[in-house]
Write an enzyme that holds these catalytic residues in place. Structure first.
Site, PDB file in Angstrom:
ATOM      1  N   GLY A 121      24.868  11.649 154.260  1.00 25.65           N
ATOM      2  CA  GLY A 121      24.421  12.925 153.680  1.00 25.65           C
ATOM      3  C   GLY A 121      25.481  13.507 152.769  1.00 25.65           C
ATOM      4  N   GLY A 131      18.509  13.549 160.372  1.00 30.75           N
ATOM      5  CA  GLY A 131      17.556  12.617 159.770  1.00 30.75           C
ATOM      6  C   GLY A 131      16.940  13.119 158.484  1.00 30.75           C
ATOM      7  N   GLY A 132      17.437  14.269 158.005  1.00 24.68           N
ATOM      8  CA  GLY A 132      16.951  14.767 156.721  1.00 24.68           C
ATOM      9  C   GLY A 132      17.118  13.714 155.631  1.00 24.68           C
ATOM     10  N   GLY A 133      18.170  12.918 155.763  1.00 24.98           N
ATOM     11  CA  GLY A 133      18.404  11.845 154.795  1.00 24.98           C
ATOM     12  C   GLY A 133      17.772  10.522 155.229  1.00 24.98           C
ATOM     13  CD  GLU A 171      22.477  10.223 160.251  1.00 21.51           C
ATOM     14  OE1 GLU A 171      22.794  10.517 159.096  1.00 21.51           O
ATOM     15  OE2 GLU A 171      21.674  10.898 160.914  1.00 21.51           O
ATOM     16  N   GLY A 217      27.130  15.124 159.473  1.00 24.50           N
ATOM     17  CA  GLY A 217      26.503  16.434 159.302  1.00 24.50           C
ATOM     18  C   GLY A 217      25.303  16.582 160.218  1.00 24.50           C
TER      19      GLY A 217
HETATM   20  C1  5RP Z   1      21.011  12.236 157.350  1.00 22.60           C
HETATM   21  C2  5RP Z   1      21.460  13.340 158.222  1.00 22.60           C
HETATM   22  C3  5RP Z   1      22.403  14.327 157.645  1.00 22.60           C
HETATM   23  O1  5RP Z   1      23.472  14.499 158.501  1.00 22.60           O
HETATM   24  C4  5RP Z   1      21.708  15.640 157.456  1.00 22.60           C
HETATM   25  O2  5RP Z   1      20.527  15.429 156.695  1.00 22.60           O
HETATM   26  C5  5RP Z   1      22.595  16.685 156.784  1.00 22.60           C
HETATM   27  O3  5RP Z   1      22.826  16.346 155.462  1.00 22.60           O
HETATM   28  P1  5RP Z   1      23.692  17.218 154.467  1.00 22.60           P
HETATM   29  O4  5RP Z   1      25.114  17.058 154.874  1.00 22.60           O
HETATM   30  O5  5RP Z   1      23.402  16.616 153.110  1.00 22.60           O
HETATM   31  O6  5RP Z   1      23.199  18.634 154.565  1.00 22.60           O
HETATM   32  O7  5RP Z   1      21.094  13.456 159.372  1.00 22.60           O
HETATM   33  O8  5RP Z   1      20.072  11.416 157.968  1.00 22.60           O
END
Ligand code: 5RP
Length: 221
Positions: free
Chosen positions: A31, A97-99, A105, A84
């Protein structure tokens, strides 16, 4: 002058370097905040043995900095994992998991001794669920799992045009007020066809480095 969200992410990434022991292998998340951490790690790359990455994207960025990327299967112990979160509570339960990298992870986090979560202040919440909960699903189980998620009170939505590093799909589940993250994490894992869900409650973070305009706050459960 007030700090931007990116400056807060950068500040926590820098602070996380203080948790990395010398001469060890570092677990690296995914992320935008993890990317800042990778850039900071590059500055001390001669003091670490290498990294285990939680995604192809992070592996590429690490290699781009000349940091050796090791396979988890070749590593016995990872003292620290830095990543993150999309949401985190003061109990250190997270939604991730937003990414779309949640499965790798979760694997690297499980294999690590300490989980250092790095976030800007917008990620700290009282109750998880405002951010849609990502669930990685084997493609042929998509409709079945979606129907089961509706029975649990959620509103699943297919992440269009997205395939995980493991060749699967993501269902983002809206409308969940997650009062019991530990139990929900387990029950979602029981749905056949689910690879992983984005609740990180059973293996929560050990410490949260939270970026605020007043500086980095260290929060422990
Ligand atoms: C990716 C994640 C990231 O940790 C989560 O999406 C946060 O991302 P960012 O640091 O861009 O806000 O879980 O799968």
């Amino acid at each position: 002058m007030s700090m931007t969200q990116d400056e807060m992410k950068q500040a926590v990434a820098k602070a996380a370097i203080g948790y990395i022991p010398e001469d060890t292998i570092v677990g690296v998340g995914t992320g935008s905040t993890a990317n800042y951490f990778i850039d900071e790690l590059a500055k001390i790359k001669n003091k670490i043995r290498g990294a285990v990455a939680s995604s192809e994207a992070s592996a590429k960025r690490l290699k781009g900095h000349g940091i050796e990327v090791l396979s988890l299967n070749d590593v016995i112990e990872i003292p620290v994992y830095v990543d993150g979160a999309d949401e985190i509570t003061k109990h250190m339960h997270m939604t991730k998991g937003g990414g779309g990298a949640l499965t790798r992870e979760k694997i690297v986090a499980a294999a690590s001794k300490q989980f250092v979560c790095v976030c800007d202040q917008s990620k700290l919440v009282d109750v998880l669920g405002n951010f849609p909960l990502p669930i990685e699903v084997i493609p042929m189980a998509r409709s079945y799992v979606a129907r089961e998620l509706v029975k649990l009170g959620g509103h699943p939505k297919l992440r269009e045009g997205f395939t995980t590093d493991n060749g699967n799909i993501i269902l983002d589940v809206y409308g969940m007020q997650i009062m019991n993250p530990v139990e929900l994490e387990s029950s979602l894992n029981q749905l056949t066809g689910v690879v992983t869900n984005g609740l990180f409650a059973r293996r929560a973070a050990d410490v949260l480095l939270l970026g605020t305009p007043e500086g980095v706050k260290t929060i422990k459960p």
